[in-house]
Structure formats: C-alpha cells, structure tokens
Design a protein around this motif. Structure first.
Motif, PDB file in Angstrom:
ATOM      1  N   PRO A 186     -18.154  -3.038  43.886  1.00 56.46           N
ATOM      2  CA  PRO A 186     -18.131  -1.604  44.136  1.00 56.46           C
ATOM      3  C   PRO A 186     -16.688  -1.144  44.378  1.00 56.46           C
ATOM      4  O   PRO A 186     -15.872  -1.917  44.889  1.00 56.46           O
ATOM      5  N   GLY A 189     -15.365   6.001  45.444  1.00 61.57           N
ATOM      6  CA  GLY A 189     -15.033   7.176  44.625  1.00 61.57           C
ATOM      7  C   GLY A 189     -13.589   7.645  44.815  1.00 61.57           C
ATOM      8  O   GLY A 189     -12.877   7.863  43.832  1.00 61.57           O
ATOM      9  N   THR A 303     -16.121  -0.549  59.299  1.00 62.39           N
ATOM     10  CA  THR A 303     -16.737  -0.277  57.998  1.00 62.39           C
ATOM     11  C   THR A 303     -16.054  -1.217  57.001  1.00 62.39           C
ATOM     12  O   THR A 303     -15.119  -1.927  57.350  1.00 62.39           O
TER      13      THR A 303
HETATM   14  P1  XMP Z   1     -18.061   1.606  54.076  1.00 64.87           P
HETATM   15  O1  XMP Z   1     -16.563   1.659  54.050  1.00 64.87           O
HETATM   16  O2  XMP Z   1     -18.679   2.909  54.469  1.00 64.87           O
HETATM   17  O3  XMP Z   1     -18.484   1.373  52.577  1.00 64.87           O
HETATM   18  O4  XMP Z   1     -18.569   0.447  54.871  1.00 64.87           O
HETATM   19  C1  XMP Z   1     -19.743   0.903  52.157  1.00 64.87           C
HETATM   20  C2  XMP Z   1     -19.662   0.693  50.659  1.00 64.87           C
HETATM   21  O5  XMP Z   1     -19.494   1.950  50.011  1.00 64.87           O
HETATM   22  C3  XMP Z   1     -18.286   1.974  49.252  1.00 64.87           C
HETATM   23  N1  XMP Z   1     -17.711   3.312  49.376  1.00 64.87           N
HETATM   24  C4  XMP Z   1     -17.967   4.292  48.519  1.00 64.87           C
HETATM   25  N2  XMP Z   1     -18.738   4.324  47.420  1.00 64.87           N
HETATM   26  N3  XMP Z   1     -18.162   6.584  47.106  1.00 64.87           N
HETATM   27  C5  XMP Z   1     -18.825   5.471  46.706  1.00 64.87           C
HETATM   28  O6  XMP Z   1     -19.510   5.505  45.690  1.00 64.87           O
HETATM   29  C6  XMP Z   1     -17.375   6.623  48.199  1.00 64.87           C
HETATM   30  O7  XMP Z   1     -16.788   7.645  48.536  1.00 64.87           O
HETATM   31  C7  XMP Z   1     -17.275   5.415  48.942  1.00 64.87           C
HETATM   32  N4  XMP Z   1     -16.619   5.085  50.081  1.00 64.87           N
HETATM   33  C8  XMP Z   1     -16.914   3.778  50.333  1.00 64.87           C
HETATM   34  C9  XMP Z   1     -17.422   0.897  49.864  1.00 64.87           C
HETATM   35  O8  XMP Z   1     -16.438   0.431  48.942  1.00 64.87           O
HETATM   36  C10 XMP Z   1     -18.453  -0.137  50.233  1.00 64.87           C
HETATM   37  O9  XMP Z   1     -18.859  -0.905  49.122  1.00 64.87           O
END
Ligand code: XMP
Length: 307
Positions: A186, A189, A303
C-alpha cells in the motif's frame, strides 16, 4: 471463478455506461489499476484514465505507470503533471492534517478540470470492501478522492466493492497486470508528502524518494514480505563524522511493518544485516543524510505512517 466475475463485471459496466464515457483516477495502486483494466475491457477508449503526478510519487513511478497502462494495456491515459501546483500550494504548510487537506483539495481541483474537458457521465472507482466497511474512526483524513462523484455530477461505478485486498490482487493477476502492480505494498494517497515531516519541498521529497527506493529494493532483495516498508525524513539534523570532519546532516527513519489489514501492525524483526545495508546505502548514496534509525513501534500506539 475469476473468469465468471470478470465476465459479469464487464457486462455490467458495458450496460451501465452504454454509449457514454467514463473517467477513473488511476494512481498506479492495486485497486485503481485493477478497476481501470477491468473497465477498459468493458468500454475500451471510452474509459479515460486520469493519472495525476502530484510530485509525491515513488521513484520511477510516472514513467512506469505511463508505460504499463498507456503503452502495454493501451488505456486512454491522460497524464497530468501537476507537481508544481502541489508544491506551490503546500509552501509553508507543516501541520500533518493541513497537508493532507491541501493535497486532497488540489487533487480534486485538478481532476475536476480534466474530467470537465472529457465530459464524462460516469466515474469508475476502485473502492474495495474495507474502504466502506471500516470507516476508520477518522484518525487521519484519508485521501481517496471521496466526494468526487457529487462534485462532478458523475454517476459512480464501483466494480470491486465486494472484494477484499487479497481478492483484488488475484483478480489483478488474472487480468494480466504485472506482478509489480498486483503484489505491491500500500502507498498512501498523499504519497511522499506525508513521509517528510514538516514542510514539503522538492529538495526534501527528492531525499525521501531516494531513501524509499533503497528500502524497497533491499527488503525485496532480502525476500522479506512485509505489509509495508518505507523511509521517512524526520527533519532533525544530527552530528556525524565524515573523514575527520564534523558533519551535520538529516536523519531518516526506516519503518517495516507486518499487518493483515493496516488497522493494527507490528514492527518487523528485519535481520540486522539488512538494516545495516539499508543504513549504509542511504548514508552513502544520499549526501544529505547522516543517520538512519529503525522504528520498532507497533500500531497502536503509533500509526503506520508518521503523519
Ligand atoms: P496509518 O498510517 O493510518 O495507515 O496507520 C494505515 C494504512 O493506510 C495507508 N494510508 C493511506 N491509504 N490514503 C490511502 O489510500 C491515505 O491517505 C492513506 N494514509 C495512510 C498507510 O500507508 C497504511 O497502509
């Protein structure tokens, strides 16, 4: 099983779109790539795939996406280099949420302009089941072009709505996508913009882009299969020594996590020699960086991304 799924979805998209036109925001990520190729099978050139270069993409990504989808899959691809606009709008913005909001807004504005010219009636989106099941408790404002269909007055088509990530990957393989796409990690965005803490400048993005590429390469070489592996520019300078001269340089954090769905994650026990190779390469190939740290924190409390 996939043959039938593909047949049904292709038929559905064809019927819905009729003689009309559809647009999709193609990011190069698994979901939008699979949705785009599926829709292209259904309506060919009447699918307009809009690929926006925000300036925050991974190393080699604009070239890779254009080659794969424009040349190999023959998609009707609109490549928009909006990087200067994004950098301009982010000048002086340091707050993580504010950064995400600005990027989300500018993305919608750019997409709106292009979609307006295409004059489409439908919007194809690669929404998958977890996107609408878990509304994610709003920890970060995620940027997945939410709100687009209403703003553009487009009718939404979501062919992957009922699938989970592993299924989308299988489908991608079935549709003939390169493994680099269907098995990729992943990527947020807002891209590398949330991997430089503080202000986003072309110089800082260039550093983190190189560091991210090194981390990905070394993790792949070591045959590790984490959920994600990346580098973050912390914006903290530390003292080092180069030859016998004092150096005062940037610090990069490396994060490698295992996870099933991104909701919780654990820091991966990456072998020490791999970590040291990463540190060696980052500090020798990127002159601005003098120190590399490994993040051992799980989610929660941290996170996965740093912003
Ligand atoms: P966090 O940092 O919230 O991220 O623990 C959880 C997962 O989501 C991804 N991530 C995003 N994916 N748009 C997305 O499609 C976004 O704005 C975004 N921000 C974080 C992150 O890389 C992780 O896999």
């Amino acid at each position: 099983m996939w043959e039938r799924f593909i047949g049904e979805k292709v038929e559905e998209i064809r019927e819905t779109v009729g003689d009309g036109r559809a647009v999709i925001a193609l990011s190069g990520g698994v979901d939008s790539s699979v949705a785009a190729v599926l829709a292209h099978r259904a309506i060919g050139d009447r699918l307009h795939a809009v690929f926006v270069n925000t300036g925050f993409l991974r190393k080699g990504e604009p070239e890779f996406v254009r080659k794969t989808f424009g040349e190999e899959f023959g998609l009707n691809l609109h490549y928009i280099d909006a990087s200067e606009r994004f950098f301009g709008e982010l000048r002086g913005v340091t707050d993580p949420e504010e950064k995400r909001k600005v990027i989300g807004r500018v993305f919608i504005e750019v997409f709106e302009e292009v979609a307006g010219e295409i004059d489409a009636e439908f919007l194809i989106q690669g929404t998958i089941a977890p996107d609408w099941i878990e509304s994610r408790g709003k920890i970060k404002s995620h940027h997945n072009v939410g709100g687009l269909p209403e703003r553009l007055n487009l009718k939404l088509i979501e062919p992957l709505r009922d699938l989970y990530k592993d299924e989308v990957r299988e489908l991608g393989r079935e549709l003939g996508l390169p493994e680099k796409i269907y098995s990729r990690m992943p990527f947020p965005g807002p891209g590398l913009a949330v991997r430089v803490l503080g202000e986003v400048t072309p110089e800082r993005i260039a550093i983190v882009r190189e560091a991210n590429a090194i981390v990905e390469e070394e993790i792949e070489k070591a045959k590790l299969k984490p959920w994600q592996a990346f580098a973050v520019l912390l914006g903290v300078k530390t003292v080092g020594v180069q030859g016998d001269i004092r150096a005062y340089k940037e610090t990069v954090a490396v994060r490698v996590v295992e996870s099933l769905d991104g909701m919780t994650a654990s820091a991966m026990a990456v072998p020490f020699d791999v970590l040291q190779r990463i540190a060696f390469r980052i500090t020798s190939e990127i002159p601005e960086v003098g120190r590399v740290l490994y993040d051992v924190t799980n989610k929660p409390p941290a996170t996965i991304e740093f912003e």
